[in-house]
Design a protein around this motif. Sequence first.
Motif, PDB file in Angstrom:
ATOM      1  N   GLU A 113     -11.910  23.366  18.106  1.00 48.13           N
ATOM      2  CA  GLU A 113     -12.077  22.728  18.911  1.00 48.13           C
ATOM      3  C   GLU A 113     -11.290  21.269  19.387  1.00 48.13           C
ATOM      4  OE1 GLU A 113     -12.955  21.156  23.450  1.00 48.13           O
ATOM      5  OE2 GLU A 113     -12.997  22.875  22.030  1.00 48.13           O
ATOM      6  N   ILE A 114     -11.197  20.613  18.304  1.00 52.03           N
ATOM      7  CA  ILE A 114      -9.973  19.334  18.065  1.00 52.03           C
ATOM      8  C   ILE A 114      -8.525  19.850  17.918  1.00 52.03           C
ATOM      9  CG2 ILE A 114      -9.498  17.569  16.219  1.00 52.03           C
ATOM     10  CD1 ILE A 114     -12.315  17.277  17.759  1.00 52.03           C
ATOM     11  N   LEU A 115      -8.423  21.011  17.138  1.00 58.51           N
ATOM     12  CA  LEU A 115      -7.145  21.599  16.577  1.00 58.51           C
ATOM     13  C   LEU A 115      -6.512  22.141  18.014  1.00 58.51           C
ATOM     14  CD1 LEU A 115      -7.386  23.505  13.678  1.00 58.51           C
ATOM     15  CD2 LEU A 115      -6.366  21.400  13.981  1.00 58.51           C
ATOM     16  N   HIS A 116      -7.301  22.392  18.989  1.00 62.23           N
ATOM     17  CA  HIS A 116      -6.927  22.486  20.451  1.00 62.23           C
ATOM     18  C   HIS A 116      -7.080  21.289  21.287  1.00 62.23           C
ATOM     19  CE1 HIS A 116      -7.889  26.700  18.820  1.00 62.23           C
ATOM     20  NE2 HIS A 116      -6.445  27.520  20.110  1.00 62.23           N
ATOM     21  N   GLY A 117      -6.979  20.420  21.229  1.00 62.90           N
ATOM     22  CA  GLY A 117      -7.046  19.201  22.093  1.00 62.90           C
ATOM     23  C   GLY A 117      -8.024  18.934  23.107  1.00 62.90           C
ATOM     24  N   ALA A 118      -9.937  18.979  22.004  1.00 65.45           N
ATOM     25  CA  ALA A 118     -11.003  18.557  22.288  1.00 65.45           C
ATOM     26  C   ALA A 118     -10.364  18.448  23.818  1.00 65.45           C
ATOM     27  CB  ALA A 118     -10.886  17.533  21.820  1.00 65.45           C
ATOM     28  N   PRO A 119     -10.200  19.959  24.424  1.00 61.59           N
ATOM     29  CA  PRO A 119     -10.231  19.823  26.288  1.00 61.59           C
ATOM     30  C   PRO A 119     -12.032  19.768  26.769  1.00 61.59           C
ATOM     31  CG  PRO A 119      -9.832  21.993  24.887  1.00 61.59           C
ATOM     32  CD  PRO A 119      -9.756  21.295  24.556  1.00 61.59           C
ATOM     33  N   ARG A 120     -12.047  20.156  25.787  1.00 62.36           N
ATOM     34  CA  ARG A 120     -14.709  20.003  27.102  1.00 62.36           C
ATOM     35  C   ARG A 120     -15.055  19.026  25.333  1.00 62.36           C
ATOM     36  NH1 ARG A 120     -13.021  24.131  25.489  1.00 62.36           N
ATOM     37  NH2 ARG A 120     -12.842  26.574  27.089  1.00 62.36           N
ATOM     38  N   MET A 121     -14.006  17.908  24.463  1.00 61.29           N
ATOM     39  CA  MET A 121     -15.447  16.631  24.199  1.00 61.29           C
ATOM     40  C   MET A 121     -14.735  15.819  23.955  1.00 61.29           C
ATOM     41  SD  MET A 121     -17.679  18.495  22.887  1.00 61.29           S
ATOM     42  CE  MET A 121     -18.537  17.334  21.776  1.00 61.29           C
ATOM     43  N   ARG A 122     -13.404  15.897  24.668  1.00 61.45           N
ATOM     44  CA  ARG A 122     -12.275  14.830  24.158  1.00 61.45           C
ATOM     45  C   ARG A 122     -13.206  13.365  24.970  1.00 61.45           C
ATOM     46  NH1 ARG A 122      -7.251  13.375  23.676  1.00 61.45           N
ATOM     47  NH2 ARG A 122      -7.048  15.446  23.677  1.00 61.45           N
ATOM     48  N   GLN A 123     -14.068  13.138  26.040  1.00 64.43           N
ATOM     49  CA  GLN A 123     -14.448  12.027  26.396  1.00 64.43           C
ATOM     50  C   GLN A 123     -15.948  11.919  25.558  1.00 64.43           C
ATOM     51  OE1 GLN A 123     -16.833  13.039  30.415  1.00 64.43           O
ATOM     52  NE2 GLN A 123     -17.622  10.800  30.581  1.00 64.43           N
ATOM     53  N   GLN A 124     -16.954  12.520  24.977  1.00 66.29           N
ATOM     54  CA  GLN A 124     -17.211  12.641  24.444  1.00 66.29           C
ATOM     55  C   GLN A 124     -16.928  11.357  22.299  1.00 66.29           C
ATOM     56  OE1 GLN A 124     -17.475  14.994  25.492  1.00 66.29           O
ATOM     57  NE2 GLN A 124     -19.720  15.869  26.152  1.00 66.29           N
ATOM     58  N   LEU A 125     -15.325  12.331  22.295  1.00 63.17           N
ATOM     59  CA  LEU A 125     -15.577  12.022  21.240  1.00 63.17           C
ATOM     60  C   LEU A 125     -14.504  10.299  21.318  1.00 63.17           C
ATOM     61  CD1 LEU A 125     -12.861  14.552  20.241  1.00 63.17           C
ATOM     62  CD2 LEU A 125     -14.973  13.804  19.605  1.00 63.17           C
ATOM     63  N   SER A 126     -13.723  10.088  22.899  1.00 60.35           N
ATOM     64  CA  SER A 126     -13.740   8.729  23.061  1.00 60.35           C
ATOM     65  C   SER A 126     -14.748   7.567  23.411  1.00 60.35           C
ATOM     66  CB  SER A 126     -12.660   8.474  24.288  1.00 60.35           C
ATOM     67  OG  SER A 126     -12.702   9.180  25.139  1.00 60.35           O
ATOM     68  N   GLY A 127     -16.116   8.253  24.176  1.00 59.76           N
ATOM     69  CA  GLY A 127     -16.792   7.227  23.823  1.00 59.76           C
ATOM     70  C   GLY A 127     -18.150   6.840  23.317  1.00 59.76           C
ATOM     71  N   ASP A 128     -19.220   8.024  23.616  1.00 55.49           N
ATOM     72  CA  ASP A 128     -19.920   8.115  22.781  1.00 55.49           C
ATOM     73  C   ASP A 128     -19.768   7.597  20.704  1.00 55.49           C
ATOM     74  OD1 ASP A 128     -21.959   7.495  24.178  1.00 55.49           O
ATOM     75  OD2 ASP A 128     -22.465   9.689  24.363  1.00 55.49           O
ATOM     76  N   LEU A 129     -19.246   8.720  20.135  1.00 56.83           N
ATOM     77  CA  LEU A 129     -18.104   8.677  18.589  1.00 56.83           C
ATOM     78  C   LEU A 129     -17.695   7.086  18.473  1.00 56.83           C
ATOM     79  CD1 LEU A 129     -18.009   9.897  16.334  1.00 56.83           C
ATOM     80  CD2 LEU A 129     -15.956  11.604  16.802  1.00 56.83           C
TER      81      LEU A 129
END
Length: 205
Positions: A113-129
């Motif tokens: 998912e990360i290698l593909h640009g995290a299209p489904r997780m970007r908000q969580q990565l830049s937010g809660d994480l």
Amino acid sequence: MTSPRKVTRIQREKREVILAAALEAFAEDGLRGATLEKIADKAGMSKPHVVYYFGSKDAIYTDLLQSLLEVWVQPLRDLSEDADPLAAILTYMRRKLRMSQDMPRESKMFATEILHGAPRMRQQLSGDLKSLVDEKAALIARWSAEGKIAKIDPHHLIFSIWAMTQHYADFDIQVEAVLGDDRKAGLYDEADAFLTEFFVRALRP
């Protein structure tokens, strides 16, 4: 206003069965290759039954990723200011390493998912994480400033722990090919010993 219906134990169990089947399907075929039919077959259910619980393959995939992120960050969340700094960081490293040993499919799925640009997780990565990492980086920086561990960039320390532990899951084929079958059984114990010595030398004040 009608309140949402409470999820029953059976419904939770069905969802867990579907998620386990989906993880296996995604690990074998990736997001594009895995089909709802295959997920349903592995779950021992009909396709309409799977759709009833999740709606779509993408919804299953997103749910899996979000639950995996919660698992991944728990050891970091447990890093406590009341602990011995060096021991706490080594415990964090070891927990991450054993996650790679016990959950290699999950680790690869998240890495993909990360290698593909995290299209489904970007908000969580830049937010809660990000918030959690910044919080624990501030704690590590304080330990460093107090002389309890060596001077070190706390964010890059966390990144290094991620890289040096998850490598054994995400690149297991490469690791096993280089080391050979005779070292496969003891691989994670070897890694634990090496990484412990590495981080003790890097962090000891």
